[in-house]
Design a protein around this motif. Structure first.
Motif, PDB file in Angstrom:
ATOM      1  N   ILE A  75      -9.756  22.952   2.471  1.00  0.00           N
ATOM      2  CA  ILE A  75      -9.039  23.925   1.669  1.00  0.00           C
ATOM      3  C   ILE A  75     -10.001  25.026   1.271  1.00  0.00           C
ATOM      4  O   ILE A  75     -11.102  24.747   0.815  1.00  0.00           O
ATOM      5  CB  ILE A  75      -8.459  23.273   0.408  1.00  0.00           C
ATOM      6  CG1 ILE A  75      -7.451  22.220   0.816  1.00  0.00           C
ATOM      7  CG2 ILE A  75      -7.822  24.318  -0.497  1.00  0.00           C
ATOM      8  CD1 ILE A  75      -6.730  21.584  -0.322  1.00  0.00           C
ATOM      9  N   GLY A  76      -9.580  26.269   1.440  1.00  0.00           N
ATOM     10  CA  GLY A  76     -10.398  27.407   1.034  1.00  0.00           C
ATOM     11  C   GLY A  76     -10.281  27.657  -0.457  1.00  0.00           C
ATOM     12  O   GLY A  76      -9.379  27.153  -1.122  1.00  0.00           O
ATOM     13  N   GLN A  77     -11.175  28.449  -0.990  1.00  0.00           N
ATOM     14  CA  GLN A  77     -11.152  28.758  -2.414  1.00  0.00           C
ATOM     15  C   GLN A  77      -9.869  29.459  -2.833  1.00  0.00           C
ATOM     16  O   GLN A  77      -9.444  29.349  -3.975  1.00  0.00           O
ATOM     17  CB  GLN A  77     -12.345  29.626  -2.794  1.00  0.00           C
ATOM     18  CG  GLN A  77     -13.636  28.857  -2.818  1.00  0.00           C
ATOM     19  CD  GLN A  77     -14.793  29.734  -3.268  1.00  0.00           C
ATOM     20  OE1 GLN A  77     -14.864  30.899  -2.892  1.00  0.00           O
ATOM     21  NE2 GLN A  77     -15.675  29.176  -4.053  1.00  0.00           N
ATOM     22  N   ASP A  78      -9.230  30.154  -1.899  1.00  0.00           N
ATOM     23  CA  ASP A  78      -7.990  30.856  -2.214  1.00  0.00           C
ATOM     24  C   ASP A  78      -6.753  29.973  -2.057  1.00  0.00           C
ATOM     25  O   ASP A  78      -5.631  30.430  -2.221  1.00  0.00           O
ATOM     26  CB  ASP A  78      -7.849  32.099  -1.344  1.00  0.00           C
ATOM     27  CG  ASP A  78      -7.712  31.770   0.136  1.00  0.00           C
ATOM     28  OD1 ASP A  78      -7.855  30.589   0.521  1.00  0.00           O
ATOM     29  OD2 ASP A  78      -7.474  32.704   0.918  1.00  0.00           O
ATOM     30  N   GLY A  79      -6.946  28.690  -1.725  1.00  0.00           N
ATOM     31  CA  GLY A  79      -5.829  27.760  -1.583  1.00  0.00           C
ATOM     32  C   GLY A  79      -5.310  27.629  -0.168  1.00  0.00           C
ATOM     33  O   GLY A  79      -4.453  26.796   0.113  1.00  0.00           O
ATOM     34  N   SER A  80      -5.807  28.423   0.775  1.00  0.00           N
ATOM     35  CA  SER A  80      -5.378  28.274   2.166  1.00  0.00           C
ATOM     36  C   SER A  80      -5.962  26.973   2.711  1.00  0.00           C
ATOM     37  O   SER A  80      -7.044  26.562   2.322  1.00  0.00           O
ATOM     38  CB  SER A  80      -5.834  29.463   3.006  1.00  0.00           C
ATOM     39  OG  SER A  80      -7.241  29.582   2.982  1.00  0.00           O
ATOM     40  N   VAL A  81      -5.201  26.329   3.566  1.00  0.00           N
ATOM     41  CA  VAL A  81      -5.598  25.014   4.052  1.00  0.00           C
ATOM     42  C   VAL A  81      -5.606  24.985   5.568  1.00  0.00           C
ATOM     43  O   VAL A  81      -4.678  25.477   6.203  1.00  0.00           O
ATOM     44  CB  VAL A  81      -4.625  23.934   3.541  1.00  0.00           C
ATOM     45  CG1 VAL A  81      -5.081  22.558   3.966  1.00  0.00           C
ATOM     46  CG2 VAL A  81      -4.488  24.015   2.041  1.00  0.00           C
ATOM     47  N   GLY A  82      -6.626  24.390   6.159  1.00  0.00           N
ATOM     48  CA  GLY A  82      -6.684  24.160   7.596  1.00  0.00           C
ATOM     49  C   GLY A  82      -6.594  22.660   7.827  1.00  0.00           C
ATOM     50  O   GLY A  82      -7.376  21.909   7.269  1.00  0.00           O
ATOM     51  N   LEU A  83      -5.624  22.201   8.585  1.00  0.00           N
ATOM     52  CA  LEU A  83      -5.414  20.774   8.753  1.00  0.00           C
ATOM     53  C   LEU A  83      -5.010  20.449  10.178  1.00  0.00           C
ATOM     54  O   LEU A  83      -4.218  21.163  10.785  1.00  0.00           O
ATOM     55  CB  LEU A  83      -4.326  20.295   7.801  1.00  0.00           C
ATOM     56  CG  LEU A  83      -4.115  18.800   7.762  1.00  0.00           C
ATOM     57  CD1 LEU A  83      -5.278  18.105   7.075  1.00  0.00           C
ATOM     58  CD2 LEU A  83      -2.830  18.485   7.049  1.00  0.00           C
ATOM     59  N   ASN A  84      -5.570  19.371  10.683  1.00  0.00           N
ATOM     60  CA  ASN A  84      -5.203  18.831  11.993  1.00  0.00           C
ATOM     61  C   ASN A  84      -4.734  17.406  11.799  1.00  0.00           C
ATOM     62  O   ASN A  84      -5.362  16.652  11.065  1.00  0.00           O
ATOM     63  CB  ASN A  84      -6.413  18.831  12.934  1.00  0.00           C
ATOM     64  CG  ASN A  84      -6.879  20.232  13.208  1.00  0.00           C
ATOM     65  OD1 ASN A  84      -6.106  21.070  13.633  1.00  0.00           O
ATOM     66  ND2 ASN A  84      -8.149  20.491  12.950  1.00  0.00           N
ATOM     67  N   VAL A  85      -3.656  17.044  12.491  1.00  0.00           N
ATOM     68  CA  VAL A  85      -3.143  15.678  12.432  1.00  0.00           C
ATOM     69  C   VAL A  85      -2.963  15.203  13.855  1.00  0.00           C
ATOM     70  O   VAL A  85      -2.500  15.927  14.717  1.00  0.00           O
ATOM     71  CB  VAL A  85      -1.791  15.615  11.713  1.00  0.00           C
ATOM     72  CG1 VAL A  85      -1.242  14.206  11.739  1.00  0.00           C
ATOM     73  CG2 VAL A  85      -1.932  16.109  10.297  1.00  0.00           C
ATOM     74  N   ARG A  86      -3.343  13.953  14.084  1.00  0.00           N
ATOM     75  CA  ARG A  86      -3.210  13.378  15.411  1.00  0.00           C
ATOM     76  C   ARG A  86      -2.802  11.924  15.293  1.00  0.00           C
ATOM     77  O   ARG A  86      -3.278  11.203  14.453  1.00  0.00           O
ATOM     78  CB  ARG A  86      -4.529  13.484  16.164  1.00  0.00           C
ATOM     79  CG  ARG A  86      -4.460  12.842  17.552  1.00  0.00           C
ATOM     80  CD  ARG A  86      -5.657  13.157  18.395  1.00  0.00           C
ATOM     81  NE  ARG A  86      -5.750  14.485  18.933  1.00  0.00           N
ATOM     82  CZ  ARG A  86      -4.885  15.069  19.763  1.00  0.00           C
ATOM     83  NH1 ARG A  86      -3.799  14.454  20.107  1.00  0.00           N
ATOM     84  NH2 ARG A  86      -5.107  16.277  20.232  1.00  0.00           N
ATOM     85  N   ARG A  87      -1.875  11.530  16.170  1.00  0.00           N
ATOM     86  CA  ARG A  87      -1.504  10.125  16.320  1.00  0.00           C
ATOM     87  C   ARG A  87      -1.252   9.912  17.799  1.00  0.00           C
ATOM     88  O   ARG A  87      -0.309  10.480  18.359  1.00  0.00           O
ATOM     89  CB  ARG A  87      -0.261   9.766  15.536  1.00  0.00           C
ATOM     90  CG  ARG A  87       0.052   8.283  15.701  1.00  0.00           C
ATOM     91  CD  ARG A  87       1.259   7.880  14.886  1.00  0.00           C
ATOM     92  NE  ARG A  87       1.477   6.469  14.953  1.00  0.00           N
ATOM     93  CZ  ARG A  87       2.117   5.855  15.938  1.00  0.00           C
ATOM     94  NH1 ARG A  87       2.590   6.549  16.946  1.00  0.00           N
ATOM     95  NH2 ARG A  87       2.273   4.543  15.934  1.00  0.00           N
ATOM     96  N   GLY A  88      -2.105   9.127  18.417  1.00  0.00           N
ATOM     97  CA  GLY A  88      -2.002   8.937  19.850  1.00  0.00           C
ATOM     98  C   GLY A  88      -2.169  10.269  20.554  1.00  0.00           C
ATOM     99  O   GLY A  88      -3.088  11.014  20.272  1.00  0.00           O
ATOM    100  N   SER A  89      -1.233  10.603  21.434  1.00  0.00           N
ATOM    101  CA  SER A  89      -1.336  11.874  22.158  1.00  0.00           C
ATOM    102  C   SER A  89      -0.601  13.018  21.460  1.00  0.00           C
ATOM    103  O   SER A  89      -0.652  14.148  21.916  1.00  0.00           O
ATOM    104  CB  SER A  89      -0.789  11.709  23.575  1.00  0.00           C
ATOM    105  OG  SER A  89       0.581  11.360  23.509  1.00  0.00           O
ATOM    106  N   ALA A  90       0.068  12.721  20.358  1.00  0.00           N
ATOM    107  CA  ALA A  90       0.791  13.778  19.636  1.00  0.00           C
ATOM    108  C   ALA A  90      -0.116  14.420  18.594  1.00  0.00           C
ATOM    109  O   ALA A  90      -0.970  13.770  18.011  1.00  0.00           O
ATOM    110  CB  ALA A  90       2.025  13.186  18.954  1.00  0.00           C
ATOM    111  N   SER A  91       0.089  15.712  18.390  1.00  0.00           N
ATOM    112  CA  SER A  91      -0.695  16.421  17.384  1.00  0.00           C
ATOM    113  C   SER A  91       0.204  17.392  16.646  1.00  0.00           C
ATOM    114  O   SER A  91       1.275  17.752  17.117  1.00  0.00           O
ATOM    115  CB  SER A  91      -1.859  17.157  18.039  1.00  0.00           C
ATOM    116  OG  SER A  91      -1.363  18.132  18.930  1.00  0.00           O
ATOM    117  N   GLY A  92      -0.256  17.809  15.494  1.00  0.00           N
ATOM    118  CA  GLY A  92       0.530  18.736  14.699  1.00  0.00           C
ATOM    119  C   GLY A  92      -0.357  19.667  13.906  1.00  0.00           C
ATOM    120  O   GLY A  92      -1.566  19.467  13.803  1.00  0.00           O
ATOM    121  N   ALA A  93       0.268  20.679  13.366  1.00  0.00           N
ATOM    122  CA  ALA A  93      -0.440  21.672  12.584  1.00  0.00           C
ATOM    123  C   ALA A  93       0.492  22.207  11.506  1.00  0.00           C
ATOM    124  O   ALA A  93       1.705  22.086  11.603  1.00  0.00           O
ATOM    125  CB  ALA A  93      -0.889  22.816  13.491  1.00  0.00           C
ATOM    126  N   ALA A  94      -0.121  22.782  10.483  1.00  0.00           N
ATOM    127  CA  ALA A  94       0.667  23.371   9.408  1.00  0.00           C
ATOM    128  C   ALA A  94      -0.077  24.556   8.838  1.00  0.00           C
ATOM    129  O   ALA A  94      -1.275  24.705   9.042  1.00  0.00           O
ATOM    130  CB  ALA A  94       0.927  22.335   8.323  1.00  0.00           C
TER     131      ALA A  94
END
Length: 130
Positions: A75-94
């Motif tokens: 999470i950045g100081q301004d509240g922006s968030v970088g996130l990676n999620v993975r389960r098996g071969s599936a991935s997601g982003a937000a």
């Protein structure tokens, strides 16, 4: 399997924006957050709720055993968030932004589904799960 991937991504779904590597830590977001995801299009269930833990700018699952998913991000100081999620071969982003006790944004799970998320801080204490 799709349901558990989306649930895990829901965790991340609340978070994947443009955070620059090496951004300064911000302790003001520390705590346990409840993230609600709503699917707007695709093959995913209509709603998911997940818990995320934030400590010193790092984001992770608040509980172990979330369908074998892994979540990593900052999470950045301004509240922006970088996130990676993975389960098996599936991935997601937000992507989105947190404020003092709430946040919102959009998410996607590969090309399977997309939606929006909202988050509420539940505690300033961070869960101890790894």
């Amino acid at each position: 399997m799709l349901k558990s991937v989306v649930a895990a991504l829901s965790l991340s779904a609340g978070f994947v924006a443009a955070v620059q590597p090496g951004a300064a830590e911000d302790r003001s977001y520390n705590g346990t957050w409840s993230v609600q995801l709503v699917t707007e299009s695709g093959l995913c269930d209509s709603r998911y709720t997940v818990a995320l833990a934030i400590r010193d700018g790092d984001v992770r699952l608040a509980a172990t055993g979330e369908g074998g998913a892994t979540v990593s991000g900052r999470i950045g100081q301004d509240g922006s968030v970088g996130l990676n999620v993975r389960r098996g071969s599936a991935s997601g982003a937000a992507q989105g932004r947190l404020q003092a006790n709430s946040g919102s944004g959009t998410w996607t799970v590969s090309s399977l589904c997309t939606g929006r998320w909202t988050a509420q801080r539940r505690s300033t204490r961070v869960a101890q799960a790894d």
